[in-house]
Scaffold this active site. Structure first.
Site, PDB file in Angstrom:
ATOM      1  N   LYS A  28       0.538  -0.713   0.086  1.00 60.45           N
ATOM      2  CA  LYS A  28       0.211  -0.097  -0.286  1.00 60.45           C
ATOM      3  C   LYS A  28       0.799   1.358  -0.142  1.00 60.45           C
ATOM      4  O   LYS A  28       2.037   1.190   0.295  1.00 60.45           O
ATOM      5  CB  LYS A  28      -0.707   0.119   1.052  1.00 60.45           C
ATOM      6  CG  LYS A  28       0.104   0.455   2.677  1.00 60.45           C
ATOM      7  CD  LYS A  28      -1.149  -0.236   3.735  1.00 60.45           C
ATOM      8  CE  LYS A  28      -0.256  -0.326   4.382  1.00 60.45           C
ATOM      9  NZ  LYS A  28      -1.034  -0.749   5.376  1.00 60.45           N
ATOM     10  N   MET A  34      12.479  24.200   0.524  1.00 59.62           N
ATOM     11  CA  MET A  34      11.780  23.668   0.228  1.00 59.62           C
ATOM     12  C   MET A  34      12.893  22.608  -0.781  1.00 59.62           C
ATOM     13  O   MET A  34      11.737  21.798  -0.927  1.00 59.62           O
ATOM     14  CB  MET A  34      10.677  24.717  -0.723  1.00 59.62           C
ATOM     15  CG  MET A  34       9.298  23.062  -1.041  1.00 59.62           C
ATOM     16  SD  MET A  34       8.869  25.239  -2.426  1.00 59.62           S
ATOM     17  CE  MET A  34       7.696  25.790  -1.109  1.00 59.62           C
ATOM     18  N   ARG A  82     -10.553   0.142  14.746  1.00 62.22           N
ATOM     19  CA  ARG A  82     -10.297   0.551  13.425  1.00 62.22           C
ATOM     20  C   ARG A  82     -11.721   0.058  12.703  1.00 62.22           C
ATOM     21  O   ARG A  82     -12.701  -0.519  13.021  1.00 62.22           O
ATOM     22  CB  ARG A  82      -9.211   0.484  12.314  1.00 62.22           C
ATOM     23  CG  ARG A  82      -8.800   1.410  11.689  1.00 62.22           C
ATOM     24  CD  ARG A  82      -7.195   1.402  11.190  1.00 62.22           C
ATOM     25  NE  ARG A  82      -7.207   0.140  10.919  1.00 62.22           N
ATOM     26  CZ  ARG A  82      -5.290   0.412  10.509  1.00 62.22           C
ATOM     27  NH1 ARG A  82      -4.642   1.169  10.332  1.00 62.22           N
ATOM     28  NH2 ARG A  82      -4.944  -1.218   9.984  1.00 62.22           N
ATOM     29  N   TYR A  98      16.708  30.744   6.152  1.00 65.71           N
ATOM     30  CA  TYR A  98      15.779  31.265   6.285  1.00 65.71           C
ATOM     31  C   TYR A  98      15.755  31.631   8.348  1.00 65.71           C
ATOM     32  O   TYR A  98      15.923  30.745   8.612  1.00 65.71           O
ATOM     33  CB  TYR A  98      14.703  30.769   6.166  1.00 65.71           C
ATOM     34  CG  TYR A  98      13.963  30.493   4.781  1.00 65.71           C
ATOM     35  CD1 TYR A  98      14.111  31.571   4.127  1.00 65.71           C
ATOM     36  CD2 TYR A  98      14.060  29.575   3.687  1.00 65.71           C
ATOM     37  CE1 TYR A  98      13.562  31.690   2.300  1.00 65.71           C
ATOM     38  CE2 TYR A  98      13.943  29.440   1.939  1.00 65.71           C
ATOM     39  CZ  TYR A  98      13.920  30.340   1.525  1.00 65.71           C
ATOM     40  OH  TYR A  98      13.400  31.033   0.170  1.00 65.71           O
TER      41      TYR A  98
HETATM   42  C1  PLP Z   1      -0.745  -2.239   6.545  1.00 63.50           C
HETATM   43  C2  PLP Z   1      -1.287  -3.278   7.039  1.00 63.50           C
HETATM   44  C3  PLP Z   1      -0.173  -4.635   7.772  1.00 63.50           C
HETATM   45  C4  PLP Z   1       1.437  -4.168   7.609  1.00 63.50           C
HETATM   46  O1  PLP Z   1       1.218  -3.901   8.537  1.00 63.50           O
HETATM   47  P1  PLP Z   1       3.181  -3.831   9.217  1.00 63.50           P
HETATM   48  O2  PLP Z   1       3.638  -3.223  10.077  1.00 63.50           O
HETATM   49  O3  PLP Z   1       4.401  -2.258   8.196  1.00 63.50           O
HETATM   50  O4  PLP Z   1       3.951  -4.915   9.167  1.00 63.50           O
HETATM   51  C5  PLP Z   1      -0.613  -5.349   7.574  1.00 63.50           C
HETATM   52  N1  PLP Z   1      -2.346  -6.042   7.487  1.00 63.50           N
HETATM   53  C6  PLP Z   1      -2.836  -4.259   7.643  1.00 63.50           C
HETATM   54  C7  PLP Z   1      -4.388  -4.482   8.236  1.00 63.50           C
HETATM   55  C8  PLP Z   1      -1.711  -2.933   7.308  1.00 63.50           C
HETATM   56  O5  PLP Z   1      -3.235  -2.571   6.897  1.00 63.50           O
END
Ligand code: PLP
Length: 395
Positions: free
Chosen positions: A57, A335, A158, A287
């Site tokens: 992701k 920047m 969550r 800056y």
């Molecule tokens: C992002 C995520 C993971 C991976 O987590 P890591 O700590 O980076 O290994 C696994 N399961 C779910 C549901 C996630 O959202």
């Protein structure tokens, strides 16, 4: 992602070639061999029947999703995890055929159509969402069933249905047309903590939920619970699959888990020196003149800044690597550029390469170092590098 060939001139340190200077002022290097090594090391921790999902992701935590996914699949991963539908489509458009689980919530008609079309696998978090999926697939008279993954909330608060309602939820989805349950899963909130108490409680709730699903006679093909931390912490948590993000990218989720595995950081951040100069004692830098030279100093301008993802809060705190040595950054990070103190290396030339994250000689600066300085976590550091930085695959 550019290949090594396209980046000729960047790799060779002293070259002051105009193309490399201006088009590649700064970049992210992705070590695909390290990535492959990490996946193989992780796979070795698992029973042969346990699948490894590479979580890619957020553009593979900033590393470049397609290249990471392809390398991970070649190295032993058999599933991919993404957060959103477009992230899944990007992988499919690149020709990747491995199963892809969307970890985030989806429920609009457009998302559901795309999931069906691209053969992505959604997470179902509530009865309402399951009904929407089934209805929309019915409306378009979708021929083959969509594989779905049931998410239980066992204590993360969550996404997911409360673990106590697991059996009811699974039964509902099982009876809905157009959906096939591919797995039941949950996510741990504290797997990276040295104190296992909360994780044990979540695990026990997961087991109870599974037992209740079994009691009503429904067979679930796959169960999964572990992120990187849980994968390293306890093989009891591996079940049929582990969902590993951070470990694939070569970082340990916590210091106490570091010794469990030999991981290599995959990402390096590099930039060019674009000007060197000597400043007199009393001269302010950048800056706000937060830094004022207390002596005559040799300084260098480096072509990377906060718009590239170098956090401005590291101003006057961070170090960079140059000719194998640690060199302090001085003044506010701007920047697109930042300044460094090269008084200890006065012979530095314009065009030389500075390593912000990565290693040179015996020195190494990791995302964990930045995270500690910024009071955050390495995940956020890795995800922070902007698309303005080309990703360069290094093999
Ligand atoms: C992002 C995520 C993971 C991976 O987590 P890591 O700590 O980076 O290994 C696994 N399961 C779910 C549901 C996630 O959202």
């Amino acid at each position: 992602m550019l290949s090594r060939d396209q980046m000729t001139g960047i790799a060779s340190n002293q070259q002051c070639d105009t193309y490399a200077w201006f088009s590649q002022r700064a970049w992210v290097e992705i070590d695909l061999e390290a990535l492959s090594h990490n996946v193989k090391q992780l796979k070795q921790l698992l029973l042969p029947r346990t699948q490894l999902m590479a979580v890619v992701k957020a553009d593979a935590y900033g590393h470049g999703a397609v290249t990471v996914a392809q390398t991970a699949l070649q190295s032993g991963a058999s599933w991919l995890g993404v957060a959103t539908v477009p992230e899944g489509i990007q992988l499919r458009e690149a020709g990747i055929q491995a199963p892809i689980l969307i970890l985030g919530a989806t429920q609009t008609p457009e998302q559901i159509h795309a999931i069906a079309h691209w053969k992505l696998q959604p997470t179902l978090c509530s009865p309402k969402q399951a009904l929407i999926f089934s209805n929309i697939l019915e409306a378009i008279n979708y021929a083959s069933p969509v594989s779905v993954h049931i998410k239980l909330d066992t204590g993360m608060s969550r996404l997911g249905t409360n673990w106590q309602a697991a059996a009811e939820f699974v039964q509902l989805v099982e009876r809905l047309p157009h959906l096939t349950i591919a797995s039941v899963y949950s996510h741990l909130a504290t797997a990276d903590s040295p104190d296992p108490a909360i994780m044990a409680e979540q695990h026990s709730r997961f087991k109870t939920a599974i037992a209740q699903i079994q009691k009503i006679g429904i067979k679930i093909p796959s169960l999964h619970l572990a992120n990187t931390a849980a994968t390293l912490a306890d093989s009891q948590l591996h079940y049929d699959m582990v969902r590993v993000g951070l470990g694939v990218y070569g970082l340990a989720p916590a210091p106490h888990l570091q010794h469990k595995i030999n991981l290599k950081p995959v990402l390096q951040v590099k930039a060019r020196v674009t000007q060197v100069k000597t400043i007199a004692a009393g001269t302010g830098v950048s800056y706000g003149h937060q830094f004022v030279a207390d002596r005559e100093m040799r300084i260098a301008v480096v072509a990377i800044g906060y718009a590239d993802g170098v956090p401005r809060n590291l101003s006057n705190k961070m170090q960079v690597l140059l000719r194998g040595q640690r060199v302090p950054q001085i003044g506010a990070i701007t920047m697109d550029q930042l300044m460094i103190d090269i008084s200890q290396l006065p012979e530095i030339q314009e065009g030389e390469i500075v390593t912000l994250l990565g290693d040179q000689g015996k020195e190494q600066i990791t995302a964990d170092d930045w995270a500690a300085q910024l009071n955050t976590i390495s995940w956020e550091i890795l995800c922070g590098f902007k698309h303005r930085l080309p990703r360069v695959g290094v093999i």
